[in-house]
Design a protein around this motif. Sequence first.
Motif, mmCIF file in Angstrom:
data_model
loop_
_atom_site.group_PDB
_atom_site.id
_atom_site.type_symbol
_atom_site.label_atom_id
_atom_site.label_comp_id
_atom_site.label_asym_id
_atom_site.label_seq_id
_atom_site.Cartn_x
_atom_site.Cartn_y
_atom_site.Cartn_z
ATOM 1 N N MET A 89 0.824 -1.204 0.000
ATOM 2 C CA MET A 89 0.000 0.000 0.000
ATOM 3 C C MET A 89 0.861 1.258 0.000
ATOM 4 N N ALA A 90 1.994 1.175 0.686
ATOM 5 C CA ALA A 90 2.902 2.330 0.702
ATOM 6 C C ALA A 90 3.446 2.582 -0.693
ATOM 7 N N ALA A 91 3.844 1.531 -1.377
ATOM 8 C CA ALA A 91 4.446 1.676 -2.700
ATOM 9 C C ALA A 91 3.465 2.240 -3.715
ATOM 10 N N VAL A 92 2.242 1.681 -3.771
ATOM 11 C CA VAL A 92 1.280 2.163 -4.770
ATOM 12 C C VAL A 92 0.837 3.591 -4.447
ATOM 13 N N GLY A 93 0.764 3.933 -3.159
ATOM 14 C CA GLY A 93 0.374 5.289 -2.792
ATOM 15 C C GLY A 93 1.388 6.327 -3.230
ATOM 16 N N VAL A 94 2.660 6.077 -2.923
ATOM 17 C CA VAL A 94 3.719 7.019 -3.287
ATOM 18 C C VAL A 94 3.875 7.100 -4.802
ATOM 19 N N ALA A 95 3.854 5.944 -5.477
ATOM 20 C CA ALA A 95 4.036 5.922 -6.933
ATOM 21 C C ALA A 95 2.922 6.691 -7.640
ATOM 22 N N CYS A 96 1.698 6.484 -7.197
ATOM 23 C CA CYS A 96 0.579 7.155 -7.858
ATOM 24 C C CYS A 96 0.508 8.636 -7.490
ATOM 25 N N HIS A 97 1.042 9.000 -6.339
ATOM 26 C CA HIS A 97 1.179 10.433 -6.020
ATOM 27 C C HIS A 97 2.085 11.105 -7.047
ATOM 28 N N GLU A 98 3.209 10.468 -7.344
ATOM 29 C CA GLU A 98 4.124 11.031 -8.338
ATOM 30 C C GLU A 98 3.496 11.017 -9.734
ATOM 31 N N ALA A 99 2.717 9.977 -10.030
ATOM 32 C CA ALA A 99 1.987 9.952 -11.303
ATOM 33 C C ALA A 99 0.993 11.108 -11.373
ATOM 34 N N GLY A 100 0.478 11.493 -10.211
ATOM 35 C CA GLY A 100 -0.420 12.654 -10.162
ATOM 36 C C GLY A 100 0.277 13.915 -10.631
ATOM 37 N N PRO A 164 -0.806 23.359 -2.576
ATOM 38 C CA PRO A 164 -1.883 22.845 -3.425
ATOM 39 C C PRO A 164 -1.402 21.849 -4.471
ATOM 40 N N VAL A 165 -0.159 21.991 -4.925
ATOM 41 C CA VAL A 165 0.390 21.043 -5.899
ATOM 42 C C VAL A 165 0.467 19.641 -5.290
ATOM 43 N N GLU A 166 1.009 19.554 -4.081
ATOM 44 C CA GLU A 166 1.169 18.254 -3.432
ATOM 45 C C GLU A 166 -0.176 17.675 -3.000
ATOM 46 N N PHE A 167 -1.057 18.510 -2.460
ATOM 47 C CA PHE A 167 -2.364 18.025 -2.025
ATOM 48 C C PHE A 167 -3.180 17.511 -3.214
ATOM 49 N N ALA A 171 -4.673 13.764 -3.958
ATOM 50 C CA ALA A 171 -6.099 13.559 -4.223
ATOM 51 C C ALA A 171 -6.303 12.779 -5.519
ATOM 52 N N ARG A 172 -5.518 13.111 -6.544
ATOM 53 C CA ARG A 172 -5.599 12.371 -7.810
ATOM 54 C C ARG A 172 -5.230 10.907 -7.592
ATOM 55 N N ALA A 173 -4.178 10.678 -6.813
ATOM 56 C CA ALA A 173 -3.730 9.308 -6.565
ATOM 57 C C ALA A 173 -4.824 8.499 -5.874
ATOM 58 N N LYS A 174 -5.425 9.060 -4.844
ATOM 59 C CA LYS A 174 -6.470 8.345 -4.108
ATOM 60 C C LYS A 174 -7.649 8.007 -5.018
ATOM 61 N N ARG A 175 -8.069 8.966 -5.843
ATOM 62 C CA ARG A 175 -9.206 8.716 -6.743
ATOM 63 C C ARG A 175 -8.883 7.633 -7.763
ATOM 64 N N GLN A 176 -7.712 7.744 -8.397
ATOM 65 C CA GLN A 176 -7.379 6.834 -9.478
ATOM 66 C C GLN A 176 -7.058 5.426 -8.984
ATOM 67 N N LEU A 177 -6.489 5.308 -7.802
ATOM 68 C CA LEU A 177 -6.196 3.989 -7.262
ATOM 69 C C LEU A 177 -7.462 3.154 -7.120
ATOM 70 N N ALA A 197 0.693 11.500 5.912
ATOM 71 C CA ALA A 197 1.970 11.686 6.622
ATOM 72 C C ALA A 197 2.923 12.513 5.767
ATOM 73 N N ALA A 198 2.932 12.250 4.456
ATOM 74 C CA ALA A 198 3.773 13.039 3.555
ATOM 75 C C ALA A 198 3.314 14.493 3.526
ATOM 76 N N ALA A 199 2.005 14.705 3.563
ATOM 77 C CA ALA A 199 1.465 16.069 3.524
ATOM 78 C C ALA A 199 1.946 16.887 4.724
ATOM 79 N N LEU A 200 2.101 16.227 5.867
ATOM 80 C CA LEU A 200 2.558 16.940 7.059
ATOM 81 C C LEU A 200 3.962 17.495 6.872
ATOM 82 N N THR A 201 4.803 16.790 6.104
ATOM 83 C CA THR A 201 6.157 17.305 5.859
ATOM 84 C C THR A 201 6.110 18.588 5.044
ATOM 85 N N TYR A 202 5.176 18.673 4.076
ATOM 86 C CA TYR A 202 5.045 19.887 3.272
ATOM 87 C C TYR A 202 4.541 21.050 4.126
#
Length: 224
Positions: A89-100, A164-167, A171-177, A197-202
């Motif tokens: 789940m970590a891998a697909v989440g991060v990968a699809c965030h970057e695809a976003g 807003p770019v990261e958020f 959001a795109r990643a969550k929808r498309q997954l 958790a990644a959003a908190l770093t931003y």
Amino acid sequence: MFFDPIYLLFVGPFFLLGLYAQWRIKSTFTEMSKIPAEMSGAQAARVMLDSAGLHSVQIEPIGGRLSDHYDPRGKVLRLSPEVYGQRSMAAVGVACHEAGHAMQDAQRYAPLVIRNAAVPTANIGSNVGIWMFIIGMFMQQPLLQWLGIIAFAAVVFFQVINLPVEFDASARAKRQLVAQGIISDYESQYVSKVLNAAALTYVAATLQAIATLAYLIFRASDRR
């Protein structure tokens, strides 16, 4: 400046928040890496990109931990070993965030365009602004101090527009997954943990930049 107690009052809380955010993203990623997914990060990103017609965007492995990023110049998605080949789940989440981010780039998403244009100025502000301020302070040159503040303000602008770019990418990643059947509705909670958790770093980086700018302005305005 970094030993000034006033500086610690301005920036200290957000520096600690940043440390906590870094610990949280690493620990959450490790935790969610133990929950299996049907696809690897690279496979999930490929499905997401292809669904948007981005067949020309390449996906490549890259060294380092959590070094994942999208290169808008080369139109390449680069994924770390823990993301590229792992089925979690970590891998697909991060990968699809970057695809976003790749989808944003293809659609000329306005905040991303502005952010990318601000990168050179922000780099100058980060490397030069603080030193201009320090030199101006020791030489008692208010003009140089304010020039340093203006330069550092570019860093704050970059951090603010980056939110807003990261958020949006998350959001795109969550929808498309879910839409592409990579994960189920129930499993989206696991992906959300990693991306939140990644959003908190931003957020922490933005607050730290704003607090630093506030400190610089406070010191430049202090005539005592």
